[in-house]
Design an enzyme around this catalytic site. Structure first.
Site, PDB file in Angstrom:
ATOM      1  CB  CYS A  42      -0.292  -1.520 -10.473  1.00  0.00           C
ATOM      2  SG  CYS A  42      -0.059  -1.920  -8.730  1.00  0.00           S
ATOM      3  CB  CYS A  89      -3.663   0.150  -8.844  1.00  0.00           C
ATOM      4  SG  CYS A  89      -2.221   1.244  -8.785  1.00  0.00           S
ATOM      5  CG  HIS A 149       1.366   2.558  -8.806  1.00  0.00           C
ATOM      6  ND1 HIS A 149       1.295   1.189  -8.645  1.00  0.00           N
ATOM      7  CD2 HIS A 149       2.433   2.781  -9.619  1.00  0.00           C
ATOM      8  CE1 HIS A 149       2.268   0.620  -9.350  1.00  0.00           C
ATOM      9  NE2 HIS A 149       2.968   1.559  -9.942  1.00  0.00           N
ATOM     10  CG  ASN A 197      10.539  -8.416   0.689  1.00  0.00           C
ATOM     11  OD1 ASN A 197      11.327  -8.395   1.632  1.00  0.00           O
ATOM     12  ND2 ASN A 197      10.111  -9.531   0.145  1.00  0.00           N
ATOM     13  CB  SER A 213       7.011  -8.639  -7.542  1.00  0.00           C
ATOM     14  OG  SER A 213       5.906  -8.489  -6.655  1.00  0.00           O
ATOM     15  CG  HIS A 240       0.531  -0.217  -5.159  1.00  0.00           C
ATOM     16  ND1 HIS A 240      -0.360   0.415  -5.993  1.00  0.00           N
ATOM     17  CD2 HIS A 240       0.024  -0.123  -3.910  1.00  0.00           C
ATOM     18  CE1 HIS A 240      -1.375   0.863  -5.266  1.00  0.00           C
ATOM     19  NE2 HIS A 240      -1.165   0.542  -4.005  1.00  0.00           N
ATOM     20  CG  HIS A 295       3.137  -4.496  -1.619  1.00  0.00           C
ATOM     21  ND1 HIS A 295       3.900  -3.900  -2.592  1.00  0.00           N
ATOM     22  CD2 HIS A 295       3.583  -5.779  -1.535  1.00  0.00           C
ATOM     23  CE1 HIS A 295       4.754  -4.778  -3.081  1.00  0.00           C
ATOM     24  NE2 HIS A 295       4.592  -5.927  -2.452  1.00  0.00           N
ATOM     25  CD  GLN A 324       4.780 -10.828   0.463  1.00  0.00           C
ATOM     26  OE1 GLN A 324       4.463 -11.993   0.685  1.00  0.00           O
ATOM     27  NE2 GLN A 324       5.707 -10.509  -0.412  1.00  0.00           N
TER      28      GLN A 324
HETATM   29  P1  H2U Z   1       6.537  -8.662  -3.041  1.00  0.00           P
HETATM   30  O1  H2U Z   1       6.262  -7.954  -1.737  1.00  0.00           O
HETATM   31  O2  H2U Z   1       7.745  -9.517  -2.947  1.00  0.00           O
HETATM   32  O3  H2U Z   1       6.521  -7.763  -4.194  1.00  0.00           O
HETATM   33  O4  H2U Z   1       5.323  -9.642  -3.261  1.00  0.00           O
HETATM   34  C1  H2U Z   1       4.052  -9.291  -3.654  1.00  0.00           C
HETATM   35  C2  H2U Z   1       3.193 -10.502  -3.487  1.00  0.00           C
HETATM   36  O5  H2U Z   1       1.997 -10.343  -4.241  1.00  0.00           O
HETATM   37  C3  H2U Z   1       3.835 -11.790  -3.955  1.00  0.00           C
HETATM   38  O6  H2U Z   1       4.024 -12.621  -2.829  1.00  0.00           O
HETATM   39  C4  H2U Z   1       1.564 -11.618  -4.636  1.00  0.00           C
HETATM   40  C5  H2U Z   1       2.834 -12.382  -4.930  1.00  0.00           C
HETATM   41  O7  H2U Z   1       2.653 -13.745  -4.673  1.00  0.00           O
HETATM   42  N1  H2U Z   1       0.668 -11.470  -5.776  1.00  0.00           N
HETATM   43  C6  H2U Z   1      -0.658 -11.839  -5.644  1.00  0.00           C
HETATM   44  O8  H2U Z   1      -1.058 -12.332  -4.596  1.00  0.00           O
HETATM   45  N2  H2U Z   1      -1.518 -11.624  -6.683  1.00  0.00           N
HETATM   46  C7  H2U Z   1      -1.142 -11.100  -7.890  1.00  0.00           C
HETATM   47  O9  H2U Z   1      -1.974 -10.903  -8.743  1.00  0.00           O
HETATM   48  C8  H2U Z   1       0.281 -10.799  -8.149  1.00  0.00           C
HETATM   49  C9  H2U Z   1       1.204 -10.927  -6.991  1.00  0.00           C
HETATM   50 ZN    ZN Z   2      -0.394   0.256  -8.034  1.00  0.00          ZN
END
Ligand code: H2U
Ligand code: ZN
Length: 358
Positions: free
Chosen positions: A51, A54, A121, A159, A167, A170, A172, A174
């Site tokens: 992940c 994590c 996680h 999201n 994606s 975990h 989180h 934004q």
């Molecule tokens: P989601 O909330 O849609 O899953 O987005 C997670 C964000 O994490 C996504 O905008 C970022 C992606 O650009 N990301 C990073 O900044 N670093 C990473 O190593 C993978 C994902």
């Molecule tokens: Zn995680």
């Protein structure tokens, strides 16, 4: 409002955007042979070495997460908004303009951050302990405080679930902060300002009063907060979360209101999960006053979940919705009553307790 009128197809006005939504109360009885969503596995490890959120793990682009204990924020490695570069405009003599002036563009600068809610996680917000949810509230407040001094609009959001394009499971959220006022808050700003100019009171405060009087769409309330399915909800189990007192942005919340927020979040998100006994997907986000002197603007959060009839059947905004206007199948009152019927004890916790007592 006459009940029989609301049993038949009708339109409702969204006070915040000025747009109408078509409500078709009996449409959920139609047979369904369309897409059934497959469900993600529910059991996740508390730490996943793969992940990228994590603690202690590597992210794309070579960064490494610290061994964080509670929350953690970093600049998105694939940010949709990047710092404004005035030099670019100077070099090119301003943004491009087509000859007839029809093809318009304007510069946009900003930054994007990822905010981890917990090092665990396997958790989601409703499964977290209240003090840890309060830490997320404080993180939202702090981030908003910092970014709103530099940017016109700070969009804090989450999201949740693969269905919403998330994606990674975990826990989180934004933040996208930018130099411009985006479409949705721009509509809400115009409607709230218009109402304030006419009545001298914030639109959402008057609306909340009316909702509390009627009570049918209220799902959860405490001393400082009310969560309701708005009169104009488009998404099946949409919620609007409002503070009881007139205030514009997250940093204005008192200590007790921040605790109350953690508490109501845990309850509404637990109700969401209990509705179909799955981790309920949604997009949620905060809409706070974009300028300090905007007395018309009332702080609120939207929750837009896509699921309609079961964990596997989602609402698609297609066809009529894309080409004509938003439409919903069950009424906001039916949705509120379904959510009120759900327990505020998380189904996983209830299962654990049943297991332990055996
Ligand atoms: P989601 O909330 O849609 O899953 O987005 C997670 C964000 O994490 C996504 O905008 C970022 C992606 O650009 N990301 C990073 O900044 N670093 C990473 O190593 C993978 C994902
Ligand atoms: Zn995680």
């Amino acid at each position: 409002m006459k009940a029989r009128f609301l049993d038949r197809p009708h339109r409702r006005l969204n006070l915040l955007t000025g747009e109408w939504v078509l409500v078709s109360p009996h449409r959920t009885q139609r047979p369904w042979q369309g897409k059934m969503e497959s469900l993600p596995p529910e059991d996740r490890p508390s730490y996943d070495p793969q992940c990228y959120l994590c603690p202690g793990n590597d992210r794309a682009g070579g960064a490494k997460n610290p061994a964080y204990d509670h929350t953690f924020v970093f600049t998105n490695d694939f940010a949709a908004l990047t710092p404004f570069e005035p030099r670019l405009l100077d070099d090119e003599g301003g943004p491009p303009q087509s000859e007839g002036g029809l093809l318009q563009a304007e510069p946009s600068g900003g930054t994007c951050r990822v905010i981890c809610f917990s090092p665990r996680h396997d958790l989601t917000l409703p499964e977290m302990e209240l003090p840890d949810i309060r830490r997320v509230v404080d993180l939202w407040v702090g981030q908003y405080e910092e970014l709103s001094s530099r940017y016109r609009w700070v969009q804090i959001f989450e999201n949740k679930g693969a269905l919403m394009g998330c994606s990674n499971p975990h826990p989180h959220g934004q933040i996208w902060a930018g130099s411009f006022l985006p479409n949705e808050p721009a509509k809400e700003d115009a409607e709230q300002a218009r109402y304030f100019a006419e009545h001298g009171r914030p639109l959402l405060m008057d609306y909340l009063k009316e909702e509390l009087k009627e009570g049918r769409r209220v799902v959860e309330e405490n001393e400082d907060w009310v969560a309701l399915t708005p009169w104009w909800a488009v998404w099946p189990f949409e919620l609007l979360l409002l503070p009881r007192r007139a205030l514009g942005s997250l940093p204005e919340l008192e200590d007790s209101e921040r605790n109350g927020l953690a508490e109501i979040l845990k309850k509404i998100l637990t109700r969401y999960d209990n509705l179909f006994e799955i981790s309920f997907p949604y997009s949620m986000g905060w809409h706070g006053r974009p300028k300090r002197d905007f007395g018309h603007w009332q702080l609120h959060a939207h929750f837009y979940p896509p699921l309609l009839r079961s964990a596997a059947i989602r609402k698609f905004l297609v066809g009529y919705e894309m080409l004509a206007e938003a439409q919903r199948d069950i009424t906001a009152e039916q949705a509120a009553s379904r959510l009120r019927d759900c327990s505020i004890v998380h189904y996983k916790q209830a299962a654990n307790e049943r297991g332990a007592s055996r």
